[in-house]
Design a protein around this motif. Structure first.
Motif, PDB file in Angstrom:
ATOM      1  N   MET A  63       0.836  -1.209   0.000  1.00  0.00           N
ATOM      2  CA  MET A  63       0.000   0.000   0.000  1.00  0.00           C
ATOM      3  C   MET A  63       0.869   1.257   0.000  1.00  0.00           C
ATOM      4  O   MET A  63       0.597   2.207  -0.736  1.00  0.00           O
ATOM      5  N   VAL A  64       1.912   1.242   0.829  1.00  0.00           N
ATOM      6  CA  VAL A  64       2.797   2.405   0.906  1.00  0.00           C
ATOM      7  C   VAL A  64       3.452   2.659  -0.454  1.00  0.00           C
ATOM      8  O   VAL A  64       3.480   3.796  -0.952  1.00  0.00           O
ATOM      9  N   SER A  65       3.953   1.600  -1.083  1.00  0.00           N
ATOM     10  CA  SER A  65       4.614   1.783  -2.376  1.00  0.00           C
ATOM     11  C   SER A  65       3.617   2.169  -3.470  1.00  0.00           C
ATOM     12  O   SER A  65       3.934   2.986  -4.340  1.00  0.00           O
ATOM     13  N   LYS A  66       2.412   1.613  -3.436  1.00  0.00           N
ATOM     14  CA  LYS A  66       1.402   1.944  -4.454  1.00  0.00           C
ATOM     15  C   LYS A  66       0.951   3.400  -4.335  1.00  0.00           C
ATOM     16  O   LYS A  66       0.759   4.078  -5.347  1.00  0.00           O
ATOM     17  N   PHE A  67       0.772   3.890  -3.124  1.00  0.00           N
ATOM     18  CA  PHE A  67       0.319   5.267  -2.966  1.00  0.00           C
ATOM     19  C   PHE A  67       1.390   6.269  -3.364  1.00  0.00           C
ATOM     20  O   PHE A  67       1.070   7.413  -3.694  1.00  0.00           O
ATOM     21  N   GLY A 110       1.134  10.537  -8.121  1.00  0.00           N
ATOM     22  CA  GLY A 110       1.470  11.160  -9.393  1.00  0.00           C
ATOM     23  C   GLY A 110       0.274  11.308 -10.313  1.00  0.00           C
ATOM     24  O   GLY A 110       0.323  12.042 -11.299  1.00  0.00           O
ATOM     25  N   VAL A 111      -0.804  10.613 -10.030  1.00  0.00           N
ATOM     26  CA  VAL A 111      -2.020  10.671 -10.844  1.00  0.00           C
ATOM     27  C   VAL A 111      -3.051  11.614 -10.226  1.00  0.00           C
ATOM     28  O   VAL A 111      -4.024  11.988 -10.868  1.00  0.00           O
ATOM     29  N   PHE A 112      -2.832  12.013  -8.989  1.00  0.00           N
ATOM     30  CA  PHE A 112      -3.761  12.912  -8.301  1.00  0.00           C
ATOM     31  C   PHE A 112      -3.915  14.197  -9.121  1.00  0.00           C
ATOM     32  O   PHE A 112      -2.950  14.677  -9.701  1.00  0.00           O
ATOM     33  N   PRO A 113      -5.120  14.759  -9.198  1.00  0.00           N
ATOM     34  CA  PRO A 113      -5.340  15.929 -10.070  1.00  0.00           C
ATOM     35  C   PRO A 113      -4.398  17.101  -9.827  1.00  0.00           C
ATOM     36  O   PRO A 113      -4.016  17.785 -10.778  1.00  0.00           O
ATOM     37  N   THR A 114      -3.981  17.342  -8.586  1.00  0.00           N
ATOM     38  CA  THR A 114      -3.065  18.463  -8.358  1.00  0.00           C
ATOM     39  C   THR A 114      -1.666  18.163  -8.884  1.00  0.00           C
ATOM     40  O   THR A 114      -0.890  19.080  -9.111  1.00  0.00           O
ATOM     41  N   PRO A 118       0.607  15.355  -4.056  1.00  0.00           N
ATOM     42  CA  PRO A 118       0.556  15.201  -2.590  1.00  0.00           C
ATOM     43  C   PRO A 118       1.617  14.194  -2.135  1.00  0.00           C
ATOM     44  O   PRO A 118       2.096  13.367  -2.912  1.00  0.00           O
ATOM     45  N   ASP A 119       1.952  14.287  -0.877  1.00  0.00           N
ATOM     46  CA  ASP A 119       2.863  13.305  -0.290  1.00  0.00           C
ATOM     47  C   ASP A 119       2.156  11.949  -0.288  1.00  0.00           C
ATOM     48  O   ASP A 119       0.978  11.850   0.083  1.00  0.00           O
ATOM     49  N   TYR A 161      -1.365  11.113   1.558  1.00  0.00           N
ATOM     50  CA  TYR A 161      -2.472  10.712   0.686  1.00  0.00           C
ATOM     51  C   TYR A 161      -3.077   9.393   1.158  1.00  0.00           C
ATOM     52  O   TYR A 161      -4.296   9.257   1.274  1.00  0.00           O
ATOM     53  N   ARG A 162      -2.221   8.424   1.474  1.00  0.00           N
ATOM     54  CA  ARG A 162      -2.680   7.118   1.957  1.00  0.00           C
ATOM     55  C   ARG A 162      -3.409   7.255   3.289  1.00  0.00           C
ATOM     56  O   ARG A 162      -4.475   6.648   3.497  1.00  0.00           O
TER      57      ARG A 162
END
Length: 186
Positions: free
Chosen positions: A83-87, A92-96, A103-104, A108-109
């Motif tokens: 989960m940590v590595s996936k987030f 990088g895909v988050f709209p901002t 986001p960090d 984010y997670r």
């Protein structure tokens, strides 16, 4: 569905006054008002539907609490590390991130996991208004998860949030139906 036999050996059904729901020994209603007894199988179906709806509406929040807690605490260390590595990839895909402000990954997670847990607890034990708000938050999170997987070209993993999305929409619909019925009765 048979509750008992009366003095004449006729079958009397649950939750009914004897004069209304008595069937004679030949299986036919004894009076005109008791013809409704032929629909007792439909009543069984409705009861099973309510039980199934209750199970589905209770199981979904428990699944969201479990997945949210797996994002927050390392109950299963290998899943937590994944989960940590996936987030860190998902941020990088988050709209901002498209505007240059990703986001960090850990923050984010933690925010997504906290929102899942709190919304799921609201759906599980909250009043009707909180259940509806919790379902809407979970629907938003699942839409974001589906879009994230699709942008990253992860088509198979996007099926899990899609199933959760449909299930959450069903729970929202069931909550609204239950509220509508209670308003009609009152």
């Amino acid at each position: 569905m048979v509750n008992s036999l009366n003095q004449n050996g006729d079958r009397v059904f649950f939750n009914a006054p004897p004069s209304k729901y008595i069937i004679g020994a030949n299986g036919q209603p004894k009076n005109r008002r008791s013809k409704i007894i032929h629909f007792h199988c439909f009543a069984c179906y409705l009861t099973m539907t309510n039980i199934g709806r209750t199970i589905m509406c209770s199981l979904l929040p428990l699944l969201f609490v479990t997945t949210g807690l797996m994002k927050l605490y390392p109950f299963f260390p290998t899943v937590y590390k994944e989960m940590v590595s996936k987030f860190k990839i998902y941020n990088g895909v988050f709209p901002t991130a498209w505007m240059g402000y990703p986001p960090d990954g850990d923050l984010y997670r933690i925010i997504v996991g906290s929102m899942e847990v709190s919304s799921a607890l609201g759906v599980l034990v909250g009043p009707t208004g909180l259940k509806k708000v919790g379902c809407c938050i979970l629907i938003t999170i699942m839409i974001g998860a589906i879009l994230t997987h699709l942008v990253l070209l992860e088509f198979l993993p996007s099926l899990v949030p899609a199933v959760y999305l449909m299930w959450t929409m069903y729970v929202l619909w069931a909550t609204m139906q239950k509220e509508a019925k209670s308003v009609k009765v009152n």
